[in-house]
Design a protein around this motif. Structure first.
Motif, PDB file in Angstrom:
ATOM      1  N   ILE A 216       0.896  -1.146   0.081  1.00  0.00           N
ATOM      2  CA  ILE A 216       0.040   0.087  -0.032  1.00  0.00           C
ATOM      3  C   ILE A 216       0.783   1.258  -0.009  1.00  0.00           C
ATOM      4  O   ILE A 216       1.836   1.463   0.705  1.00  0.00           O
ATOM      5  N   GLU A 217       0.539   2.040  -0.930  1.00  0.00           N
ATOM      6  CA  GLU A 217       1.311   3.381  -0.872  1.00  0.00           C
ATOM      7  C   GLU A 217       0.508   4.313  -0.094  1.00  0.00           C
ATOM      8  O   GLU A 217      -0.485   4.800  -0.420  1.00  0.00           O
ATOM      9  N   LEU A 218       1.085   4.815   0.970  1.00  0.00           N
ATOM     10  CA  LEU A 218       0.228   5.561   2.087  1.00  0.00           C
ATOM     11  C   LEU A 218       0.725   7.254   1.796  1.00  0.00           C
ATOM     12  O   LEU A 218      -0.207   8.019   1.984  1.00  0.00           O
ATOM     13  N   GLY A 219       1.340   7.447   0.794  1.00  0.00           N
ATOM     14  CA  GLY A 219       1.790   8.894   0.431  1.00  0.00           C
ATOM     15  C   GLY A 219       2.445   9.819   1.628  1.00  0.00           C
ATOM     16  O   GLY A 219       2.784  10.982   1.353  1.00  0.00           O
ATOM     17  N   THR A 220       2.764   9.051   2.631  1.00  0.00           N
ATOM     18  CA  THR A 220       3.660   9.816   3.698  1.00  0.00           C
ATOM     19  C   THR A 220       5.031   9.691   3.372  1.00  0.00           C
ATOM     20  O   THR A 220       5.652   8.721   2.693  1.00  0.00           O
ATOM     21  N   TYR A 221       5.928  10.591   4.055  1.00  0.00           N
ATOM     22  CA  TYR A 221       7.398  10.574   3.554  1.00  0.00           C
ATOM     23  C   TYR A 221       8.078  11.084   4.728  1.00  0.00           C
ATOM     24  O   TYR A 221       7.688  11.983   5.480  1.00  0.00           O
ATOM     25  N   PRO A 222       9.161  10.490   5.058  1.00  0.00           N
ATOM     26  CA  PRO A 222      10.179  11.341   6.307  1.00  0.00           C
ATOM     27  C   PRO A 222      10.823  12.476   5.854  1.00  0.00           C
ATOM     28  O   PRO A 222      11.480  12.573   4.672  1.00  0.00           O
ATOM     29  N   GLU A 223      10.756  13.523   6.669  1.00  0.00           N
ATOM     30  CA  GLU A 223      11.454  14.724   6.299  1.00  0.00           C
ATOM     31  C   GLU A 223      12.276  15.144   7.504  1.00  0.00           C
ATOM     32  O   GLU A 223      11.920  15.257   8.710  1.00  0.00           O
ATOM     33  N   ARG A 224      13.839  15.329   7.473  1.00  0.00           N
ATOM     34  CA  ARG A 224      14.340  15.757   8.610  1.00  0.00           C
ATOM     35  C   ARG A 224      14.115  17.258   9.241  1.00  0.00           C
ATOM     36  O   ARG A 224      14.125  18.176   8.420  1.00  0.00           O
ATOM     37  N   HIS A 225      14.159  17.214  10.289  1.00  0.00           N
ATOM     38  CA  HIS A 225      14.148  18.627  11.157  1.00  0.00           C
ATOM     39  C   HIS A 225      15.390  18.645  12.062  1.00  0.00           C
ATOM     40  O   HIS A 225      15.136  17.801  12.858  1.00  0.00           O
ATOM     41  N   GLN A 226      15.999  19.814  12.141  1.00  0.00           N
ATOM     42  CA  GLN A 226      17.160  19.799  13.131  1.00  0.00           C
ATOM     43  C   GLN A 226      16.825  20.596  14.450  1.00  0.00           C
ATOM     44  O   GLN A 226      15.775  21.364  14.338  1.00  0.00           O
ATOM     45  N   ILE A 227      17.191  20.417  15.500  1.00  0.00           N
ATOM     46  CA  ILE A 227      16.774  20.654  16.873  1.00  0.00           C
ATOM     47  C   ILE A 227      18.139  20.692  17.530  1.00  0.00           C
ATOM     48  O   ILE A 227      18.913  19.863  17.432  1.00  0.00           O
ATOM     49  N   CYS A 228      17.969  21.646  18.610  1.00  0.00           N
ATOM     50  CA  CYS A 228      19.225  21.389  19.712  1.00  0.00           C
ATOM     51  C   CYS A 228      18.645  21.966  20.726  1.00  0.00           C
ATOM     52  O   CYS A 228      17.472  22.475  21.209  1.00  0.00           O
TER      53      CYS A 228
END
Lengths: 382, 105, 628
Positions: A216-228
Motif C-alpha cells: 500500500i502506498e500511503l503517500g507519507t514520507y520522512p523529512e529531517r528537522h534539526q533541533i538543539c
C-alpha cells in the motif's frame, strides 16, 4: 511474546503508546504494542514537546484543544510528572499577510472555544520581556497552550497500558504481514508471528515502509528537522514561541534548558537524522536575534528528528485500503503528532472498539481525501 | 588551598598580582591563574550549588569537561572556571542552582 | 574555511609526534589542542620516563614536551592551541571553538589523538568539593602551582595513583595512604617503592566506603574488601583527610570518533570502547586515523611511536605525492613496529598485547620468553656498590645508556633486567640520577670501619646538609637507626635528582633506603567521626542532574529501563552540561550488575556535537561571516 492477540500496534512512540493506553482503558486489553528498539526512540524522542491549539484548520483546532485538556489531566490520571509548563504559545507575525492570517485564525479559534488573543508588540514584550520585537507587527497568544517532556509522557502511557494488561514488546521488529482474503491475519516480526484481528500502523516516519510491506502506498514520507538544546538557566521564558517568518520555534523546558529548531525549505525526503554545522550557525543567529540576552548561553547538543509528512500536512487516520480492511493507520502528523497524541489515541481506540470515532469526527482525516485531489493544507507548520 | 612556592623539580614564576571579586569580596590572584586555581589558592572550594539537591560542588576535572566548576563570571552563568583565565577586575559569583541570564545585557 | 591536508586533534605525545612525522614528509599539517599550552599530559609529569633513548627515557615529561613541540615546530606544523574540536561532520568539515570564534576546517585526513579521560568512582558524598581526579590534582599542583589540599587519600595504585602520590609529596603535601581495591599494585613497583620508603602505606584490597564534610571533604572511611569485593565487616577505618584523589583508571576519549561514525569496539584490555583500527592506525573511515591513549590506554612512550605511525601513514595516503618514498616508509614502519614491540614486552605489556590482538581479530601473540630476573636481584653481588632494585621487567634502559663505563647491561631487548658488572662500575652514581624508578642505590661498605654509606636518589625539598643527623628509614619508611648525612650532590648535571649519602652502622646497610629529618615527627592523626552514615543508594551518579543510585536502580526495577538511553530519557542522566561524559560508565556498570550482564553489552548514549558547549553568540557571529 503472545502468538495471538486482538490488536497489534506498530510503533512505540507517542501515537502507539497513547492508543495502547486508550484501548486498555476502554476495556480492550488484548493488545500487543511492538517497537523495534525502545520507547520514544523515533520521532517522539526527538521532538520539542510542544502542544498548541493555534491551527488554521478547525478540525485540527478541535483535536488539539481536546488533547491539551488531556495533557493537563495527565499527571493525575497517569501518576507521572511530565514536566508540564503551562506557559502558552506565542506566534509572531512579521508581514501584513501573516498578520491578517493570524487575525482570521484567532477569530476561528475563539469560535471553537480557544482562549487566544491578538497581542501588539508592547504586549508581547510584557509577556516575554526578553524578546526582541523588531519587525513584528503583532502576535497571537494562547496562554492555555503548553509544553511537556515527551519521554515522560510516553513512559506514562506505556506503563499505565501495561498496568491495565497491554503487552509492550521492545526490540521487536515488524518485517511483514500474513493475509487471509482482504484482511491481515498476522503480523510477522523478528521474534515470531502474532495473529491478530486489527493492526494499527503508528510507525511515524517509517509509516510508508510498513504500508509498503502490504503493498500500500500511503503517500507519507520522512523529512529531517534539526533541533538543539542549551545548558539550563533560571526560568525566564514561559511560552513556546513560534516565528514562521524567521522559521524558528523555541521554548524553555521545565528543566531550564532552551529547546529550539526550525524548518529548512531545502530538506528533501530522507531518513537522515545527522546534524549539520550550518544548522548550529543558522539557528543561533535566529535565536539570538529574537532573544539577544541569550548570546552567552551555550548549545550543548544538537540532533535531528523526522517529521512523518503527509501531502497536506494533516494526519491520516483510519482504514486505508479495501484489500486490508483491518489495517488502520495513525500517521502523517507532519511535525505535530505529539500534541495530537492524546486525542489520536482516544479516537483510534474508539474506532477499534466501537467501529467509529465518537468523541470527534475523523472522516476529514481519512486517506480518501487525497483521491479527490482536494487539499486543505494546514499552514501553521514549523 | 595555598600556593606552592618551593618545589624540587618545578619553578613557579611569581605572576603579577590580579584583583578580582568573589561574591562581592575583593580577592587576589596571579597572572596565569585560572579562576579555579585562584579560588583554590585563596581557600575557596565551593563554587556552586547543584541544581536540584543544592549540594556544594567545585573543582573536579580541571579540563572543562565535567561542568562541576560552573560559576557566574561577569554576569555570564555556567562559566567553566577551571579553563577560564583570570583577568583583572573579574566579578566571580557562586552559582546557586541554575544560573540566571541577565536580560538587560 | 581553513583548508589543510592533515588535521591532528590533540597536542599530547601522540599528536605532536604524528604531526611532526607527517610534516617531515612534506604534508601540510595543522595541530589543534583544547588547551592553550601544548604537550597534553606531559606538561604535568615531573618524573623521568621509561622506555629507551628513542622515546627520551630518563628525560622528565615536562622536558619531553618541550622537545616534541620543538620537533613539530621545526618540521613546519601549524599550531592552533586553545581550539576545541566540536564535531566532525558528514560533509567533511571539522568545526572548532577557538577563543570567541567558531572555525571550520576542511582536512584531507584527520588524526585523532585526543588521549583519555579519568574514570569516575561514585560513593556516598563523592560529589563533595575535595574529591578530585588525579589529573586535575596534577594540573593544579604542577601547572598552576596551587596545593589541592593539605592531606590526601589516593584511591588507586596504578601508575597514575602512585606517581601523583609521589608528586604530592614533592609539593609538600601529606599523603595519608594509597588504597587499591584489587589485591595487586597495578603500577610499577618502583613507583610504589618511592612512596613506601617515605612512609606512605599502600593498602591493597581496600576501597573508600564514604566521605564526609560540611561543604568540602573533611574525612574518609576506608574499608577492606574480600575477593568478591564485598566489604569486610568491622574493617572500616577513618582518615582525617581533606582531599580524595581518584586514580581509578583511564578510558579512551573517543567522542569524535563515535560522532564521525567510526566502527567502535568494546575492548576492556584497552580501557573501554575504541575505534577499530588497522596496524597503520587507520579507522574504518578512510579519512580518520587514531593514535595514543585514544586508541588504547598505554604509556606515553608508546603514544609517541603510535603517533609517528599514524603521521607516516596519513602522509602516505594523501592524494598528492609528498617527499615520502616507499623505501623510507618501509624502513620507518619496520623501525616503529620494532620499537612498539619492545615497549610491549614483559608483564606490563600483556594488557595491550591482548587488546591489540582482540582488535585485529587474532589470537593474542605470546610474548617471547624474557630472561628471568637474576637469582640475586635482591641481594648484593660480591663487590657491587651499585644496587639495582627495580624488581620487575619493565621495558626501560636509561641506566645502560647513561653509564659512562658500560658497567650496566640491559641488552637489545630493553625489557631485560639490568645486570651490573662490578669490575667496571666506579660508583659514580650517574645512573642513580637517570633511573626513572629511582631504584638504584650506591652502597659503600668501606666507608668506615663501622659504617656503611648509602647513597640515594633524592627529589624532595628541603635538601639536607652534610653533617646533619637524621633518622634512617627502611623500604617501608620505618625508622631503623640514626644516621649522618655524609654528602649531598646536586646540580645541573644530575638532571634535578640530587644524590644524598648517609652513613649508618654496617648491619643496616642492606636495609636503609631513605631518611627523614630527626626533628620531623609524623603529625598525630585527628580522627573525626561523622555525625551520620549516608546511604549508599544516595550516592550521586549523574552529577550534572543530581541523579542518585536509588533513582537509577528504580528506573531499572520499576520502569523496565534496560539501556543507557532509557535511563537517560527517564532521569535525564547524560542530558546535563557534561552530556554524559562523567556518568556513562557508572551507569553501564550499574545496568550490568542489576541485569546480570556484561558491561560490554551496553553502549553509551549517541555522541552528538557540539563536543564542547558552544555559545550562541559565537555561532551567530560565524553565521554572519559565512554569509558575507
Amino acid at each position: 511474546m503472545k502468538k495471538k492477540t486482538d490488536v497489534v500496534i506498530i510503533g512505540g512512540g507517542c501515537i502507539g503508546a497513547a492508543t495502547a493506553y486508550e484501548l486498555a482503558k476502554a476495556g480492550l486489553k488484548d493488545v500487543v504494542l511492538v517497537e523495534r528498539h525502545t520507547l520514544s526512540c523515533g520521532a517522539t524522542g526527538r521532538c520539542a514537546g510542544g502542544a498548541r491549539q493555534q491551527w488554521s484548520e478547525p478540525a485540527n483546532v478541535r483535536l488539539a484543544k481536546a488533547s491539551i485538556e488531556m495533557f493537563k489531566r495527565f499527571e493525575d490520571e497517569m501518576g507521572r510528572d511530565i514536566g508540564l509548563v503551562n506557559g502558552g504559545y506565542l506566534l509572531c507575525a512579521h508581514t501584513p499577510e501573516e498578520a491578517e492570517h493570524f487575525k482570521k485564525n484567532v477569530k476561528m479559534q475563539r469560535e471553537n472555544g480557544v482562549d487566544v488573543r491578538i497581542v501588539d508588540p508592547k504586549e508581547i514584550r510584557e509577556i516575554t520581556p526578553c524578546i526582541n520585537t523588531d519587525g513584528m507587527i503583532l502576535g497571537a497568544y494562547c496562554p492555555d497552550d503548553l509544553h511537556v517532556d515527551p519521554f515522560l509522557a510516553v513512559q506514562g502511557w506505556a506503563e499505565n497500558a501495561i498496568r491495565l494488561g497491554v503487552d509492550v514488546e521492545l526490540h521487536t521488529e515488524v518485517t511483514g504481514f500474513k493475509r487471509k482474503g482482504n484482511r491481515v491475519s498476522a503480523v510477522i516480526t523478528n521474534r515470531g508471528d502474532i495473529e491478530c484481528k486489527t493492526v494499527v500502523n503508528a510507525a511515524g516516519p517509517w509509516s510508508q515502509d510498513v504500508g509498503r510491506m502490504l503493498g500500500i502506498e500511503l503517500g507519507t514520507y520522512p523529512e529531517r528537522h534539526q533541533i538543539c538544546v542549551t545548558e539550563p538557566v533560571k526560568r525566564m521564558l514561559w511560552p513556546l514561541v513560534v516565528d514562521f517568518y524567521v522559521s524558528i520555534y523555541f521554548r524553555q523546558s521545565a528543566h531550564g534548558s532552551f529547546v529550539f529548531g526550525h524548518s529548512d525549505p531545502n530538506e528533501k525526503p530522507s531518513y537522515n537524522i545527522r546534524g549539520t554545522w550550518r544548522f548550529l550557525e543558522e539557528i543561533s543567529k535566529k535565536l539570538t536575534t529574537l532573544m539577544p540576552s541569550l548570546k552567552d548561553i551555550c548549545i550543548v547538543r544538537q540532533w535531528a528528528g523526522l517529521y512523518d509528512m503527509s501531502p497536506d500536512a494533516q494526519p491520516i487516520l483510519g482504514k486505508v485500503s479495501e484489500d486490508a480492511e483491518n489495517f488502520l493507520v495513525a500517521i502523517g502528523y507532519s511535525g505535530h503528532g505529539f500534541m495530537l497524541a492524546p486525542m489520536s489515541g482516544l479516537l483510534m481506540a474508539e474506532l477499534i472498539v466501537y467501529g467509529e470515532a465518537r468523541t470527534q469526527p475523523i472522516d476529514a482525516l481519512s486517506i480518501k481525501r487525497f483521491a479527490g485531489g482536494r487539499k486543505h493544507k494546514e499552514h501553521n507548520v514549523v | 588551598m595555598r600556593r606552592i612556592t618551593e618545589h624540587p623539580i618545578l619553578t613557579f614564576p611569581q605572576g603579577k598580582a590580579m584583583r578580582f571579586s568573589f561574591d562581592g569580596k575583593t580577592m587576589e590572584g596571579r597572572e596565569g591563574d585560572t579562576i579555579a586555581s585562584a579560588l583554590q589558592a585563596a581557600g575557596v572550594r565551593v563554587f556552586r550549588e547543584s541544581i536540584n539537591l543544592r549540594h556544594p560542588r567545585g573543582f573536579f576535572c580541571a579540563i572543562g569537561r565535567c561542568a562541576n566548576c560552573s560559576m557566574v563570571v561577569d554576569g555570564v552563568p555556567n562559566t567553566k572556571v577551571c579553563v577560564t583565565r583570570l583577568r583583572e577586575g573579574m566579578a566571580v559569583e557562586t552559582q546557586h542552582g541554575r544560573g540566571s541570564v541577565d536580560i538587560r545585557r | 574555511m581553513i583548508n589543510t591536508e592533515i588535521l591532528v586533534v590533540g597536542g599530547g605525545p601522540a599528536g605532536l609526534c604524528a604531526a611532526a612525522e607527517a610534516a617531515e614528509h612534506g604534508a601540510k599539517v595543522m595541530l589543534v589542542d583544547d588547551k592553550d599550552v601544548l604537550g597534553g599530559q606531559l606538561i604535568k609529569q615531573t618524573h623521568m620516563f621509561f622506555g629507551s633513548h628513542l622515546q627520551y627515557a630518563g628525560t622528565r615529561g615536562i622536558d619531553i614536551a618541550k622537545i616534541l613541540i620543538e620537533n613539530a615546530k621545526k618540521a613546519g606544523v601549524e599550531f592552533a592551541p586553545g581550539a576545541t574540536i566540536t564535531g566532525i561532520y558528514d560533509d567533511g568539515v571539522v568545526t572548532a571553538l577557538n577563543g570567541g570564534k567558531f572555525i571550520k576546517i576542511k582536512p584531507e585526513k584527520i588524526i585523532v589523538a585526543t588521549g583519555a579521560y579519568e574514570n569516575m568512582l561514585a560513593f556516598p558524598n563523592s560529589d563533595l568539593p575535595g574529591v578530585y581526579g588525579a589529573g586535575a590534582v596534577q594540573t593544579l599542583m604542577n601547572v598552576n602551582g596551587v596545593a589541592p589540599g593539605n592531606r590526601v587519600l589516593m584511591v588507586g595504585a596504578g601508575n597514575i595513583g602512585l606517581i601523583v602520590a609521589y608528586q604530592l609529596l614533592q609539593a609538600g603535601i601529606d599523603v595519608a595512604a594509597v588504597i587499591e581495591v584489587t589485591d595487586k599494585i597495578g603500577g610499577y613497583y618502583v613507583h610504589a617503592n618511592k612512596i613506601r620508603r617515605m612512609g606512605v602505606p599502600i593498602l591493597t584490597r581496600h576501597t573508600v566506603s564514604r566521605v564526609w564534610g560540611k561543604t568540602s571533604v573533611e574525612g574518609a572511611a576506608v574499608v577492606e574488601v574480600d575477593k568478591n569485593f564485598k566489604p569486610v565487616p568491622g574493617s572500616e577505618r577513618n582518615y582525617a583527610v581533606d582531599t580524595i584523589c581518584l586514580a581509578v583508571g583511564l578510558t579512551p576519549l573517543t567522542e569524535l570518533l563515535w560522532n564521525a561514525g567510526c566502527e567502535m569496539r568494546y575492548v576492556p584490555a584497552l580501557g573501554g570502547h575504541v575505534a577499530w583500527h588497522d596496524e597503520n592506525s587507520r579507522t574504518s573511515l578512510e579519512k580518520i586515523y587514531v593514535c595514543g591513549d585514544a586508541s588504547g590506554i598505554e604509556e606515553a612512550s608508546s603514544a609517541m611511536i603510535e603517533g609517528k605511525i599514524a603521521g607516516l601513514n596519513a602522509a602516505n595516503a594523501l592524494a598528492r605525492k609528498t617527499k615520502l618514498t616507499q623505501k623510507t616508509y618501509d624502513e620507518r614502519m619496520k623501525d616503529y613496529r620494532a620499537q612498539l614491540g619492545q615497549l610491549r614486552r614483559g608483564p606490563f605489556g600483556e594488557k595491550v598485547r591482548m587488546g591489540t590482538s582482540v582488535l585485529a581479530g587474532e589470537a593474542a601473540a605470546l610474548d617471547e620468553p624474557i630472561e628471568s630476573l637474576p637469582k640475586d636481584y635482591r641481594s648484593f653481588p660480591k663487590g657491587a656498590r651499585v644496587i639495582i632494585e627495580c624488581e620487575q621487567n619493565i621495558p626501560c634502559n636509561p641506566c645502560e645508556t647513561i653509564c659512562p663505563h658500560n658497567a650496566i647491561k640491559v641488552g637489545k631487548d630493553i625489557v631485560n633486567y639490568p645486570t651490573l658488572d662490578p669490575e667496571k662500575c666506579t660508583a659514580c652514581a650517574l645512573c642513580l640520577t637517570r633511573c626513572p624508578g629511582l631504584s638504584l642505590f650506591v652502597v659503600n661498605r668501606e666507608y668506615s670501619p663501622t659504617e656503611t654509606e648509602i647513597s640515594i636518589p633524592y627529589e624532595m625539598i628541603p635538601l639536607p646538609k652534610k653533617g646533619d643527623a637524621v633518622d634512617a628509614l627502611d623500604r617501608e619508611g620505618k625508622f631503623v637507626c640514626k644516621g649522618k648525612i655524609t654528602r649531598v650532590l646536586t646540580g645541573k648535571k644530575f638532571n634535578r635528582t640530587s644524590i644524598v649519602s648517609i652513613a649508618v652502622e654496617h648491619k643496616y646497610g642492606d636495609v636503609v633506603r631513605h631518611f627523614r629529618a630527626s626533628a620531623a615527627a609524623k603529625p598525630e592523626e585527628k580522627i573525626i567521626t561523622p555525625a551520620d552514615i549516608p546511604d549508599d543508594m544516595d550516592t550521586i551518579i549523574c552529577v550534572c542532574e543530581d541523579v542518585t543510585r536509588r533513582q537509577i536502580e528504580e528506573a531499572i526495577d520499576r520502569d523496565r529501563a534496560q539501556s543507557v538511553d532509557e535511563i537517560k530519557r527517564l532521569l535525564r542522566c547524560g542530558m546535563g552540561p557534561c552530556q554524559g561524559k562523567t556518568c556513562q560508565r557508572l551507569i553501564m556498570q550499574i545496568l550490568a550488575k542489576k541485569l546480570g550482564r556484561n558491561v560490554a553489552e551496553f553502549s553509551p548514549q549517541t555522541y552528538r556535537g557540539p563536543m564542547k558547549p558552544a555559545p550562541m553568540g559565537v555561532l551567530a557571529k560565524a553565521h554572519d561571516e559565512e554569509k558575507n
